[in-house]
Scaffold this motif. Sequence first.
Motif, PDB file in Angstrom:
ATOM      1  N   ARG A  12      48.683  37.595  30.240  1.00 57.13           N
ATOM      2  CA  ARG A  12      48.590  36.849  31.505  1.00 57.13           C
ATOM      3  C   ARG A  12      48.965  37.724  32.697  1.00 57.13           C
ATOM      4  O   ARG A  12      48.341  37.657  33.749  1.00 57.13           O
ATOM      5  CB  ARG A  12      49.476  35.607  31.465  1.00 57.13           C
ATOM      6  N   LEU A  13      50.000  38.546  32.536  1.00 58.11           N
ATOM      7  CA  LEU A  13      50.384  39.451  33.619  1.00 58.11           C
ATOM      8  C   LEU A  13      49.266  40.451  33.908  1.00 58.11           C
ATOM      9  O   LEU A  13      48.958  40.732  35.073  1.00 58.11           O
ATOM     10  CB  LEU A  13      51.664  40.198  33.266  1.00 58.11           C
ATOM     11  N   LEU A  14      48.651  40.990  32.858  1.00 56.47           N
ATOM     12  CA  LEU A  14      47.545  41.935  33.053  1.00 56.47           C
ATOM     13  C   LEU A  14      46.354  41.264  33.740  1.00 56.47           C
ATOM     14  O   LEU A  14      45.727  41.848  34.628  1.00 56.47           O
ATOM     15  CB  LEU A  14      47.122  42.526  31.710  1.00 56.47           C
ATOM     16  N   LEU A  15      46.050  40.030  33.353  1.00 59.01           N
ATOM     17  CA  LEU A  15      44.953  39.302  33.997  1.00 59.01           C
ATOM     18  C   LEU A  15      45.264  39.033  35.465  1.00 59.01           C
ATOM     19  O   LEU A  15      44.389  39.151  36.327  1.00 59.01           O
ATOM     20  CB  LEU A  15      44.675  37.990  33.254  1.00 59.01           C
ATOM     21  N   ASP A  16      46.530  38.690  35.759  1.00 56.31           N
ATOM     22  CA  ASP A  16      46.926  38.476  37.158  1.00 56.31           C
ATOM     23  C   ASP A  16      46.791  39.766  37.964  1.00 56.31           C
ATOM     24  O   ASP A  16      46.328  39.750  39.107  1.00 56.31           O
ATOM     25  CB  ASP A  16      48.363  37.946  37.239  1.00 56.31           C
ATOM     26  N   CYS A  17      47.200  40.886  37.373  1.00 59.17           N
ATOM     27  CA  CYS A  17      47.062  42.186  38.064  1.00 59.17           C
ATOM     28  C   CYS A  17      45.592  42.491  38.328  1.00 59.17           C
ATOM     29  O   CYS A  17      45.241  42.970  39.401  1.00 59.17           O
ATOM     30  CB  CYS A  17      47.667  43.311  37.224  1.00 59.17           C
ATOM     31  N   ALA A  18      44.736  42.213  37.360  1.00 60.20           N
ATOM     32  CA  ALA A  18      43.300  42.487  37.523  1.00 60.20           C
ATOM     33  C   ALA A  18      42.708  41.604  38.620  1.00 60.20           C
ATOM     34  O   ALA A  18      41.884  42.050  39.416  1.00 60.20           O
ATOM     35  CB  ALA A  18      42.572  42.250  36.208  1.00 60.20           C
ATOM     36  N   ARG A  19      43.149  40.350  38.683  1.00 61.76           N
ATOM     37  CA  ARG A  19      42.639  39.437  39.729  1.00 61.76           C
ATOM     38  C   ARG A  19      43.094  39.894  41.113  1.00 61.76           C
ATOM     39  O   ARG A  19      42.359  39.832  42.069  1.00 61.76           O
ATOM     40  CB  ARG A  19      43.113  38.021  39.471  1.00 61.76           C
ATOM     41  N   GLU A  20      44.344  40.334  41.217  1.00 59.52           N
ATOM     42  CA  GLU A  20      44.879  40.798  42.491  1.00 59.52           C
ATOM     43  C   GLU A  20      44.126  42.034  42.985  1.00 59.52           C
ATOM     44  O   GLU A  20      43.947  42.236  44.177  1.00 59.52           O
ATOM     45  CB  GLU A  20      46.374  41.113  42.373  1.00 59.52           C
ATOM     46  N   ALA A  21      43.686  42.888  42.063  1.00 57.82           N
ATOM     47  CA  ALA A  21      43.020  44.129  42.428  1.00 57.82           C
ATOM     48  C   ALA A  21      41.541  43.920  42.760  1.00 57.82           C
ATOM     49  O   ALA A  21      40.918  44.753  43.405  1.00 57.82           O
ATOM     50  CB  ALA A  21      43.145  45.153  41.293  1.00 57.82           C
ATOM     51  N   SER A  22      40.961  42.795  42.319  1.00 59.82           N
ATOM     52  CA  SER A  22      39.535  42.590  42.541  1.00 59.82           C
ATOM     53  C   SER A  22      39.271  42.145  43.969  1.00 59.82           C
ATOM     54  O   SER A  22      40.072  41.431  44.578  1.00 59.82           O
ATOM     55  CB  SER A  22      38.993  41.558  41.552  1.00 59.82           C
ATOM     56  N   PRO A  23      38.119  42.554  44.541  1.00 55.73           N
ATOM     57  CA  PRO A  23      37.820  42.197  45.926  1.00 55.73           C
ATOM     58  C   PRO A  23      37.420  40.742  46.109  1.00 55.73           C
ATOM     59  O   PRO A  23      37.432  40.236  47.212  1.00 55.73           O
ATOM     60  CB  PRO A  23      36.658  43.132  46.283  1.00 55.73           C
ATOM     61  N   THR A  24      37.078  40.043  45.023  1.00 53.83           N
ATOM     62  CA  THR A  24      36.657  38.641  45.150  1.00 53.83           C
ATOM     63  C   THR A  24      37.872  37.742  45.107  1.00 53.83           C
ATOM     64  O   THR A  24      38.833  38.008  44.394  1.00 53.83           O
ATOM     65  CB  THR A  24      35.708  38.253  43.997  1.00 53.83           C
ATOM     66  N   PRO A  25      37.850  36.632  45.874  1.00 49.29           N
ATOM     67  CA  PRO A  25      39.002  35.711  45.866  1.00 49.29           C
ATOM     68  C   PRO A  25      39.094  34.991  44.529  1.00 49.29           C
ATOM     69  O   PRO A  25      38.107  34.814  43.842  1.00 49.29           O
ATOM     70  CB  PRO A  25      38.705  34.745  47.016  1.00 49.29           C
ATOM     71  N   ARG A  26      40.295  34.501  44.216  1.00 48.62           N
ATOM     72  CA  ARG A  26      40.518  33.789  42.953  1.00 48.62           C
ATOM     73  C   ARG A  26      39.866  32.434  42.949  1.00 48.62           C
ATOM     74  O   ARG A  26      39.893  31.603  43.659  1.00 48.62           O
ATOM     75  CB  ARG A  26      42.000  33.601  42.700  1.00 48.62           C
TER      76      ARG A  26
END
Length: 172
Positions: free
Chosen positions: A158-172
């Motif tokens: 879950r932490l890795l997925l959150d990090c990946a979402r934060e780094a992506s240019p698209t909004p959550r």
Amino acid sequence: MHEVLEECTGDLAAAQAALIKSAIPDVMALFKASRVGGRYEHSEFPPTADVLRKRSQKGSDEIWEGRPKWRNPHVFQAAKKGEEFEVTALDMNAAYLSAFKCWLPIGQLREDTSGVHDRKKSGIHLLTPAEWEHTDLPNPLGNRMEPGELWVSESTLRLLLDCAREASPTPR
């Protein structure tokens, strides 16, 4: 005993090994049959998956937990020289916070090779980590030196997925 001895064609050592191997399952089946109509129910626990077994008595299982022991090489050299610099505190693993969102597993672990993460299921996940190219930031997986696949817990995933979402240019 006589049946097992016949199956082993009279070999006493082989018959004894076969009886020892079936002793616990036989006793558990007898125990289960004897509890029919009893006041309490006995819980049978599924066998432990291989990745959850310790390699030795004092060793650990195969589940990787980020063990941060990271140093920013530039800041570390500056600190050794006595230079002053501004430090921002990081909560690097926050595993205890992520664990609050985890569902506790009940029952046996079941393999799922679909590649789709279900947030309502808990477990362990086999993944191949990407190369970490950010020398100014700590790797979320800690100071792992071994290449290749690793098992991680639900909270680490879950932490890795959150990090990946934060780094992506698209909004959550």
